[in-house]
Structure formats: structure tokens, C-alpha cells
Design an enzyme around this catalytic site. Structure first.
Site, PDB file in Angstrom:
ATOM      1  N   CYS A   1       0.864  -1.176   0.000  1.00 31.43           N
ATOM      2  CA  CYS A   1       0.000   0.000   0.000  1.00 31.43           C
ATOM      3  C   CYS A   1       0.904   1.230   0.000  1.00 31.43           C
ATOM      4  O   CYS A   1       1.990   1.190  -0.581  1.00 31.43           O
ATOM      5  CB  CYS A   1      -0.943  -0.032   1.197  1.00 31.43           C
ATOM      6  N   GLN A   2       0.519   2.286   0.662  1.00 32.38           N
ATOM      7  CA  GLN A   2       1.333   3.495   0.684  1.00 32.38           C
ATOM      8  C   GLN A   2       2.479   3.394   1.687  1.00 32.38           C
ATOM      9  O   GLN A   2       3.613   3.676   1.377  1.00 32.38           O
ATOM     10  CB  GLN A   2       0.464   4.717   1.004  1.00 32.38           C
TER      11      GLN A   2
END
Length: 163
Positions: free
Chosen positions: A127-128
């Protein structure tokens, strides 16, 4: 309504210590003829998952260069469009469980990629910054993808180091 909220809070705080030790995630309480449920995460120590389940930047690089990776980006589509790790497939976290339950044929039609197998050891979520991918890993393991892993550094680390 106010008394309902008060009773709910009282019940939740009364069972908090027991739930904390058991690591419960969802609690249903019946108290004073009121029934309520709450999602509770008492394991909020932010401890990293099993080290064998975490993939480093270097390992991601190696897996990508050998084309031996099924890389799933669990960020939202707008984040994915703004920048992505090459070869990653976007499956937002909120639809991951349903997507992993699809038949291989349906998965391949929907995502234009080979469906992951429960025994595959090259499944990696990112993800981030690693929080959502850790959640994705929990979902996958619960569904039987026991060898899946996640890239804790996420797209943030990738973008910083892959300049």
C-alpha cells in the site's frame, strides 16, 4: 438514546480487560435488554507481523527482475493512478476479500492476471506505507494464503528509493 449510549459504553468498558487479553476484534454485548456490537482492536501495539511475512525493498526488486512475483496494490484506485510499482495489480483493500474468493477464471477476467493460488509463495501486498498491506496480509492468511507476504515500506519507500 443517551441511556443506550451510556449502557453501551459501560458494557464495553466492563469487558475491556477480558477482550484485551483475548485479542478480540468484534464484540457483541447484551446488557439491560440492549444488544450492541462493536469492532474493537485491542492488539494496537503496532508490532510488525511475522518477519517471514515482510518483504524488503531489495527482495521486491529481486522478485520483479526475475518476474517471480504477484504484486497486489491495495490502495484506492486514485492513489494507484497517481503512481504505482510496475507490474502491480490494483485491488483496493475494501474489495480484497471478495476478490480472493473469486474463481480463478473470474479473477483472471476481472484483473487480467493469473489468480493467486493458496500455496503460492510469491504473493506480495503493498500500500502506501504498510498499514493497509498488513491488513491485506491478515485477510489473505485468514482465507488460506499462508505463504503470502507484504511490503512494509510500501509505495512511499519504493518511490523514494527508485529515483
Amino acid at each position: 438514546m443517551l441511556s443506550y449510549l451510556f449502557v453501551r459504553r459501560l458494557c464495553l468498558s466492563a469487558i475491556g480487560e477480558t477482550a484485551c487479553r483475548s485479542g478480540s476484534r468484534a464484540i457483541t454485548i447484551q446488557c439491560c435488554n440492549l444488544r450492541t456490537s462493536a469492532a474493537v482492536n485491542y492488539n494496537n501495539n503496532d508490532a510488525s507481523p511475522d518477519p517471514d511475512s515482510v518483504v524488503s525493498y531489495e527482495k521486491i526488486q529481486s522478485m520483479l527482475s526475475s518476474k517471480d512475483i504477484q504484486l497486489f496494490d491495495v490502495r484506492n484506485p486514485d492513489e494507484f493512478q497517481a503512481g504505482r510499482i510496475p507490474g502491480s495489480i490494483n485491488i483496493p483493500l475494501d474489495s480484497l476479500e471478495q476478490s480472493l474468493k473469486l474463481s480463478p477464471q473470474h479473477f483472471e477476467l476481472l484483473f487480467e492476471a493469473k489468480a493467486p493460488g493458496k500455496e503460492d509463495d510469491n504473493i506480495v501486498f503493498h500500500c502506501q506505507r504498510g498499514r493497509r498491506s498488513a491488513s491485506a496480509l491478515e485477510i489473505a492468511k485468514r482465507l488460506g494464503y499462508m505463504r503470502a507476504r507484504h511490503y512494509a515500506g510500501g509505495y512511499s519507500e519504493w518511490a523514494e528509493r527508485d529515483k
